[in-house]
Enzyme design. Sequence first.
Site, mmCIF file in Angstrom:
data_model
loop_
_atom_site.group_PDB
_atom_site.id
_atom_site.type_symbol
_atom_site.label_atom_id
_atom_site.label_comp_id
_atom_site.label_asym_id
_atom_site.label_seq_id
_atom_site.Cartn_x
_atom_site.Cartn_y
_atom_site.Cartn_z
ATOM 1 C CB ALA A 66 57.382 -126.156 34.142
ATOM 2 N N GLY A 112 62.127 -128.156 33.903
ATOM 3 C CA GLY A 112 62.395 -126.969 34.723
ATOM 4 C C GLY A 112 63.199 -127.291 35.980
HETATM 5 N N1 COA Z 1 53.862 -131.187 36.290
HETATM 6 C C1 COA Z 1 52.725 -131.478 36.935
HETATM 7 N N2 COA Z 1 52.551 -132.562 37.671
HETATM 8 C C2 COA Z 1 53.576 -133.426 37.750
HETATM 9 C C3 COA Z 1 54.802 -133.216 37.088
HETATM 10 C C4 COA Z 1 54.927 -132.033 36.332
HETATM 11 N N3 COA Z 1 56.060 -131.717 35.695
HETATM 12 N N4 COA Z 1 55.625 -134.266 37.348
HETATM 13 C C5 COA Z 1 54.946 -135.099 38.150
HETATM 14 N N5 COA Z 1 53.711 -134.598 38.398
HETATM 15 C C6 COA Z 1 52.662 -135.189 39.227
HETATM 16 C C7 COA Z 1 51.969 -136.353 38.513
HETATM 17 O O1 COA Z 1 50.990 -135.870 37.611
HETATM 18 C C8 COA Z 1 51.398 -137.095 39.693
HETATM 19 O O2 COA Z 1 50.261 -136.400 40.165
HETATM 20 P P1 COA Z 1 48.920 -137.231 40.603
HETATM 21 O O3 COA Z 1 49.391 -138.147 41.714
HETATM 22 O O4 COA Z 1 48.002 -136.144 41.083
HETATM 23 O O5 COA Z 1 48.457 -137.956 39.396
HETATM 24 C C9 COA Z 1 52.476 -136.925 40.772
HETATM 25 O O6 COA Z 1 53.236 -135.770 40.397
HETATM 26 C C10 COA Z 1 53.422 -138.110 40.877
HETATM 27 O O7 COA Z 1 53.981 -138.339 39.604
HETATM 28 P P2 COA Z 1 53.893 -139.760 38.827
HETATM 29 O O8 COA Z 1 54.001 -139.477 37.367
HETATM 30 O O9 COA Z 1 52.719 -140.532 39.297
HETATM 31 O O10 COA Z 1 55.244 -140.467 39.367
HETATM 32 P P3 COA Z 1 56.072 -141.616 38.651
HETATM 33 O O11 COA Z 1 57.033 -142.094 39.663
HETATM 34 O O12 COA Z 1 55.166 -142.593 37.971
HETATM 35 O O13 COA Z 1 56.894 -140.851 37.478
HETATM 36 C C11 COA Z 1 58.211 -139.058 36.534
HETATM 37 C C12 COA Z 1 57.870 -139.899 37.797
HETATM 38 C C13 COA Z 1 59.128 -137.940 36.998
HETATM 39 C C14 COA Z 1 58.925 -139.948 35.503
HETATM 40 C C15 COA Z 1 56.893 -138.500 35.921
HETATM 41 O O14 COA Z 1 56.172 -137.858 36.954
HETATM 42 C C16 COA Z 1 57.104 -137.497 34.806
HETATM 43 O O15 COA Z 1 57.412 -137.880 33.687
HETATM 44 N N6 COA Z 1 56.920 -136.184 35.101
HETATM 45 C C17 COA Z 1 56.963 -135.141 34.106
HETATM 46 C C18 COA Z 1 58.372 -134.811 33.763
HETATM 47 C C19 COA Z 1 58.394 -133.752 32.682
HETATM 48 O O16 COA Z 1 57.986 -133.976 31.550
HETATM 49 N N7 COA Z 1 58.906 -132.574 33.052
HETATM 50 C C20 COA Z 1 59.062 -131.491 32.140
HETATM 51 C C21 COA Z 1 57.914 -130.575 32.223
HETATM 52 S S1 COA Z 1 58.093 -129.243 31.060
#
Ligand code: COA
Length: 259
Positions: A66, A112
Amino acid sequence: MHYNNILVEENEAIATVTIDRPNKLNALNRETIQELHDAFKALESKKEVKVIILTGSGEKAFVAGADISEFADFSEKEGGKLAAKGQKLLFDFVENLSKPVVAAVNGFALGGGLELAMACHFRIASDNARMGLPEVSLGVIPGYGGTQRLPQLIGKGRAMELIMTAGMIDAGNALSYGLVNHVVSLENLLPFCEDLAGKIAKNSPVAISHAIKAVNTGFKNTDGYSAEIKAFGQCFGTADFKEGTTAFLNKRKAKFPGK
Ligand code: COA
């Protein structure tokens, strides 16, 4: 119909819905959830469409969860509403669609995103896929059916471990857990799903819709979903939730106060 966050393609009996926010790893914001609802509803009413494939845009993510930026400052009441609305509009809607929905998991399926893949009727993963429910690392719990569907698919003990550790499993583990049915190369993911969809499309759509209903009926215990919505909302009133989401958005590790 024009959508801002998804693409819909139809090729004879098979429709492919692609979540298309690759810069945000296809995170589900409010508008995307509404668009997915509208697209599934429209495809359900099209007689010529027999099977729907759901995937994410790009090579990195199916859906990374999400959209955290949309709910980081929500109150308990807003948190509860978020889960209830999302479950109704998308997750329950997909699970109970009368047409088969196959998730083509092409990378991260987190929070999500995994919940959405689990609401689909079954899942095929590419070998780079990674899956998990990291919500407790943000001070919240899965709110889109994850506490219910994950134990249904992989068993209670494995689900508890995955939820509590906020960890990720790779495609091979997901296959051995039964979370996905097949693992193929990223390049072969959509052709593989299309081939399977072609086999499904040859069968009786009426019988398939009855089969979906019958299988789902065996898993209906709405109390669990309601308990999840209530607990999800309660998390939004905690200092841990404020810390967890703020830390994510500021790109630092959370230090939970434990209250
Ligand atoms: N909500 C909002 N934005 C998100 C997102 C989420 N669930 N997951 C990724 N993004 C965004 C990041 O903030 C980033 O945005 P930016 O470039 O404007 O800063 C972009 O997507 C790329 O993500 P990034 O974190 O830089 O990639 P990464 O390869 O370093 O890491 C993940 C990948 C998936 C490990 C990491 O993005 C992450 O932990 N995401 C959240 C996962 C999560 O907790 N999901 C449950 C939500 S309830």
